[in-house]
Design an enzyme around this catalytic site. Structure first.
Site, short mmCIF file in Angstrom:
data_model
loop_
_atom_site.label_atom_id
_atom_site.label_comp_id
_atom_site.label_asym_id
_atom_site.label_seq_id
_atom_site.Cartn_x
_atom_site.Cartn_y
_atom_site.Cartn_z
N HIS A 175 0.84 -1.20 0.00
CA HIS A 175 0.00 0.00 0.00
C HIS A 175 0.87 1.25 0.00
CE1 HIS A 175 -3.34 -2.27 2.48
NE2 HIS A 175 -3.27 -2.68 1.22
N GLU B 171 -4.12 3.44 -0.07
CA GLU B 171 -4.90 3.43 1.16
C GLU B 171 -5.13 4.88 1.59
OE1 GLU B 171 -4.50 2.13 5.87
OE2 GLU B 171 -3.32 1.05 4.36
N HIS C 211 5.36 12.74 -6.31
CA HIS C 211 4.14 12.36 -7.04
C HIS C 211 3.96 10.85 -7.01
CE1 HIS C 211 7.38 12.15 -10.18
NE2 HIS C 211 6.78 10.98 -10.41
N GLU D 92 1.81 11.56 -12.00
CA GLU D 92 2.45 11.55 -13.31
C GLU D 92 1.80 10.44 -14.14
OE1 GLU D 92 6.85 11.19 -15.45
OE2 GLU D 92 6.60 10.53 -13.37
#
Length: 354
Positions: free
Chosen positions: A95, A146, A164, A212
């Site tokens: 996650h 999450e 990002h 991105e």
């Protein structure tokens, strides 16, 4: 008591203090061969009137030397064992966790604009927060997001350290048009990456997190990158290799734009999610804000994982063990730049999904 036959006329018995339980024991033959070398005196002087003093000094010296060698050997063995464990541990990125101010709004954006699926939700009223799990496939085999919503908190600071998330799509231009149609923000229009051919674009979600978009063919892991900025790239690479068992997949230096990136992960970029570490020339620290939280990684042993993290320069923020109320074992840590990660027991994680 050990009896030594002296070269002189009288017999001299060494003090029992020299052979106490706290001092390593050595055979007489070993001592006689090594005393002159250790004390830097001729062998003819070893058994005179002061031989008991020389013997005591020799045993102490030899004891310290042997203990030091044993400690070094133990440390080396421990380090080798942990390196072997980390290398062979069954790890994958599970996650990426971060906070949002409006859970329903974010779920709507990710599902309608980015094509994700809502996998499950979990409300914890006693702790006053709700989680939502989104991604492109089931959690037991895919890297997923999450989201955390804390009751009553509608805004967070993303900070300057977080970069990002990366998402691989078939058609970047088409995805960007969809984002615009849904009222999303496009911060970089589609086009080739600087110095390369891959078509990319940048968008922002309603909370200001950047994504991105990378134009790629079909891939098993569309959620493919997490980019974080670090103050010392070599140090970060070494830490993630040794403590996390990640592989350095590639590096790229961009002197024109004064930054260097390193891609690290548990498999090739085309098939596995990667951690993209970015070093901006001359910048050693970043404001991390309070929005981005951590990456969760699976492991077969959270206890050995914690040992390796400590050994290779990380800081344990939660000692390994089961979470209160459930049996899932975890350990949490900070890397040398202060980025948090959580390791989760693989078997416990699958049980939790059931």
């Amino acid at each position: 008591m050990v009896r030594i036959i002296p070269m002189a006329a009288s017999s001299i018995r060494p003090s029992l203090v020299c052979f106490s339980s706290s001092t390593p024991r050595f055979p007489v033959s070993y001592l006689s061969r090594n005393l002159s070398r250790t004390l830097h005196v001729p062998q003819s002087q070893l058994f005179g009137l002061n031989s008991h003093k020389l013997l005591r000094r020799s045993v102490n010296c030899l004891g310290v030397a042997e203990s030091g060698k044993a400690a070094q050997a133990s440390t080396a063995t421990s380090q080798d064992d942990l390196l072997s464990f980390v290398k062979n541990d069954k790890r994958r990125m599970l996650h990426v966790v971060y906070r949002v101010g409006d859970l329903d709004r974010t779920i709507k954006f990710y599902t309608e604009c980015l094509g994700m699926k809502l996998l499950r939700k979990r409300d914890i009223p006693e702790e006053k927060y709700t989680n939502a799990f989104l991604g492109y496939g089931p959690e037991d085999s895919h890297f997923v997001i999450e989201l955390t919503y804390n009751y009553g908190v509608d805004k967070y600071d993303v900070g300057a350290g977080f970069g990002h998330f990366g998402i691989a799509v078939d058609d970047v231009a088409k995805t960007v048009e969809l984002v615009k149609a849904k009222g999303g923000k496009v911060s970089r229009e589609p086009g080739p990456v600087k110095g390369g051919k891959t078509v990319i674009a940048f968008i922002e979600d309603p909370d200001g997190y950047k994504f991105e978009l990378l134009e790629r063919g079909p891939t098993p892991e569309p959620l493919c990158q997490v980019m974080l900025r670090v103050g010392d790239l070599d140090r970060a690479i070494k830490f993630y290799e040794k403590a996390f068992g990640m592989e350095l997949l590639r590096t790229r230096d961009n002197p024109e734009y004064k930054y260097t990136i390193a891609m690290m992960g548990y498999g090739p970029e085309e098939k596995f999610p990667v951690l993209e570490l970015t070093y901006n020339y001359g910048v050693t620290e970043y404001d991390k804000g309070n929005a981005y939280a951590q990456i969760a990684i699976g492991t077969d042993d959270v206890y050995k994982t914690a040992e390796a993290i400590k050994l290779f320069g990380g800081k344990i923020t939660r000692e390994p063990g089961p979470l209160p109320g459930i049996s899932t074992k975890i350990t949490a840590c900070l890397d040398p730049d202060g980025w948090k990660s959580v390791f989760v027991d693989n078997i416990d994680f699958l049980k939790e999904l059931e």
